[in-house]
Design a protein around this motif. Structure first.
Motif, PDB file in Angstrom:
ATOM      1  N   LEU A   1      -1.789   2.154   4.875  1.00  0.00           N
ATOM      2  CA  LEU A   1      -0.863   0.878   4.982  1.00  0.00           C
ATOM      3  C   LEU A   1       0.697   1.481   4.721  1.00  0.00           C
ATOM      4  O   LEU A   1       0.919   2.540   3.967  1.00  0.00           O
ATOM      5  CB  LEU A   1      -1.036  -0.201   3.957  1.00  0.00           C
TER       6      LEU A   1
ATOM      7  N   TRP B   1       2.105  -5.311   1.936  1.00  0.00           N
ATOM      8  CA  TRP B   1       0.993  -5.344   2.852  1.00  0.00           C
ATOM      9  C   TRP B   1      -0.513  -5.662   2.185  1.00  0.00           C
ATOM     10  O   TRP B   1      -1.290  -6.400   2.774  1.00  0.00           O
ATOM     11  CB  TRP B   1       0.818  -3.953   3.329  1.00  0.00           C
TER      12      TRP B   1
ATOM     13  N   ARG C   1      -0.735  -9.334   1.790  1.00  0.00           N
ATOM     14  CA  ARG C   1      -0.927 -10.018   3.149  1.00  0.00           C
ATOM     15  C   ARG C   1      -2.569  -9.806   3.518  1.00  0.00           C
ATOM     16  O   ARG C   1      -3.205 -10.860   3.645  1.00  0.00           O
ATOM     17  CB  ARG C   1      -0.019  -9.244   4.188  1.00  0.00           C
ATOM     18  N   HIS C   2      -2.934  -8.785   3.248  1.00  0.00           N
ATOM     19  CA  HIS C   2      -4.545  -8.569   3.588  1.00  0.00           C
ATOM     20  C   HIS C   2      -5.502  -9.130   2.744  1.00  0.00           C
ATOM     21  O   HIS C   2      -6.304  -9.877   2.954  1.00  0.00           O
ATOM     22  CB  HIS C   2      -4.967  -7.038   3.604  1.00  0.00           C
TER      23      HIS C   2
ATOM     24  N   LYS D   1      -6.761 -12.741   3.275  1.00  0.00           N
ATOM     25  CA  LYS D   1      -8.079 -12.870   3.858  1.00  0.00           C
ATOM     26  C   LYS D   1      -9.286 -12.632   3.530  1.00  0.00           C
ATOM     27  O   LYS D   1     -10.378 -12.495   3.884  1.00  0.00           O
ATOM     28  CB  LYS D   1      -7.801 -11.939   5.340  1.00  0.00           C
TER      29      LYS D   1
ATOM     30  N   ILE E   1     -10.734  -3.696   4.938  1.00  0.00           N
ATOM     31  CA  ILE E   1      -9.340  -3.656   4.406  1.00  0.00           C
ATOM     32  C   ILE E   1      -9.130  -4.808   3.713  1.00  0.00           C
ATOM     33  O   ILE E   1      -8.598  -4.852   2.524  1.00  0.00           O
ATOM     34  CB  ILE E   1      -8.516  -3.412   5.618  1.00  0.00           C
ATOM     35  N   ASP E   2      -9.512  -6.227   4.040  1.00  0.00           N
ATOM     36  CA  ASP E   2      -9.009  -7.417   3.415  1.00  0.00           C
ATOM     37  C   ASP E   2      -9.644  -7.329   2.048  1.00  0.00           C
ATOM     38  O   ASP E   2      -9.097  -7.814   1.215  1.00  0.00           O
ATOM     39  CB  ASP E   2      -9.603  -8.369   4.311  1.00  0.00           C
TER      40      ASP E   2
ATOM     41  N   CYS F   1      -8.201  -4.808  -0.187  1.00  0.00           N
ATOM     42  CA  CYS F   1      -6.931  -5.182  -0.726  1.00  0.00           C
ATOM     43  C   CYS F   1      -7.017  -6.312  -1.902  1.00  0.00           C
ATOM     44  O   CYS F   1      -6.378  -6.327  -2.783  1.00  0.00           O
ATOM     45  CB  CYS F   1      -5.996  -5.588   0.453  1.00  0.00           C
TER      46      CYS F   1
END
Ligand code: KG4
Ligand code: ZN
Length: 341
Positions: A180, A187, A190-191, A194, A240-241, A244
């Motif tokens: 990222l 970042w 943000r991820h 979700k 990724i979500d 994170c």
């Protein structure tokens, strides 16, 4: 002369890292707060000190002019110029301090260098009454993580701090491992919105008293990602979500676990959080929850006062000037503040 709160007009400068900030504060109220963020560091995955100094040189005059214009003041209205004296990048600090001190000298007014970290703590008093004293502040930024007991605007004590990486660095380094952009904290935030925060578990280090350590956590994340990516090259992009959310959850829980222990043992009237990482949405929510469990009021600065800004420098300068503090003739910027807080 600035004899009392009723006629104190301050220009404040923030140039400790990669944001060039200028603010005007009159009678303790913010009239402008301008920040020029140096986007070019993102390309290199971190702040390049020499490039930061050069950008401050380019930005400082227009940023100051804009702050003065928005506030509707001229140089003749100023009583003092305050600036971030440290800790930070030496070249960057030199730009702000030299500009502030030369301008003050030229105008025949006083200058005062204030501590960037103390300013993060005093950000709660911008645009409001702020917490009652004493309060306990969790300061979480890109370079620092500490628990500060605040007795008064000019009297604070560090009762816990990180032995290695700061919380912001932990966010940024994990983000880098995930591919990222820099700075990675926003970042990941943000991820994470979700993802499932309990999808993966990462270890935390128990340190003496109220200290933190993030180096073991960072290494654990690195090996975790290496192991999974070797077996499955698409592991990071597919998860990724969840990764994170899990990284963020581990950092937030760890920060608040130690802070809660400190808050329970200290005789305080409020809890507060500040610094760039206090912009994190999960930390803000969890902090509110923690404060209600403790039965104490919670203070979290507005977003623009969490990351580096000159309004907080103005606030710290305002308190320090009312306390009678002034620059010594030989005052120099400092890169670190281990000796004194
Ligand atoms: O206070 P700050 O602007 O600069 C320093 O004094 O270091 O803090 C910058 C740090 C960076 O590490 C950045 O990734 C982190 O604050 N940060 C965040 C968020 N916004 C900024 N970390 C997690 N979530 C965010 N939303
Ligand atoms: Zn900062």
């Amino acid at each position: 002369m600035y004899p009392n709160q009723d006629n104190l007009c301050i220009l404040a400068l923030e140039t400790s890292c990669d944001d060039t900030g200028a603010a005007v504060m009159i009678n303790g109220k913010i009239h402008s707060n301008v920040v020029a963020t140096q986007e070019m560091h993102a390309r290199y995955g971190g702040v390049i000190p020499e490039m930061a100094s050069r950008a401050h040189m380019v930005n400082i005059v227009p940023v100051v002019e804009e702050a003065m214009k928005i506030a509707g003041v001229t140089l003749n209205d100023l009583h003092a110029i305050v600036y971030a004296r440290g800790p930070g990048l030496m070249g960057s600090l030199m730009v702000g301090s030299t500009y502030a001190r030369s301008l003050a000298l030229g105008l025949g007014i006083k200058s005062l260098g204030v501590d960037h970290l103390k300013a993060h703590v005093l950000a709660h008093f911008i645009d409001g009454k702020g917490p009652e004293f004493p309060f306990l502040n969790l300061l979480v930024s890109g370079g620092h993580t500490m628990i500060v007991k605040v007795e008064s605007p000019n009297r604070m004590e560090i009762i816990g701090k990180t032995a290695d990486d700061a919380a912001g660095e932990a966010f940024d380094k994990c983000a880098k491992l995930l591919g990222l952009p820099y700075p990675g904290g926003p970042w990941i935030d943000r991820h994470a919105q979700k993802g499932n925060p309990k999808a993966f578990a990462f270890p935390e280090s128990r340190m003496p008293s109220y200290d933190y350590s993030f180096s073991g956590f960072k290494t654990a994340v690195r090996y975790f990602l290496q192991d999974h990516s070797e077996k499955d090259p698409g592991f990071i992009s597919r998860n990724i979500d969840d990764i994170c959310a899990s990284v963020q959850d581990s950092i937030v829980n760890y920060l608040l676990k130690i802070f809660k222990e400190a808050a329970k043992h200290e005789n305080i009237r409020a809890v507060a959080i500040s610094g760039g990482v206090s912009a994190n949405s999960s930390l803000r929510k969890a902090f509110e929850q923690l404060a209600s469990e403790l039965g104490l009021p919670a203070f979290i600065p507005k977003f623009e006062y969490c990351t580096d800004n000159a309004a907080m420098i103005a606030m710290a300068g305002h308190f320090a000037l009312l306390d009678g503090q002034l620059d010594a003739p030989d005052a120099m910027p400092y890169a670190r503040n281990d000796a004194d807080f």
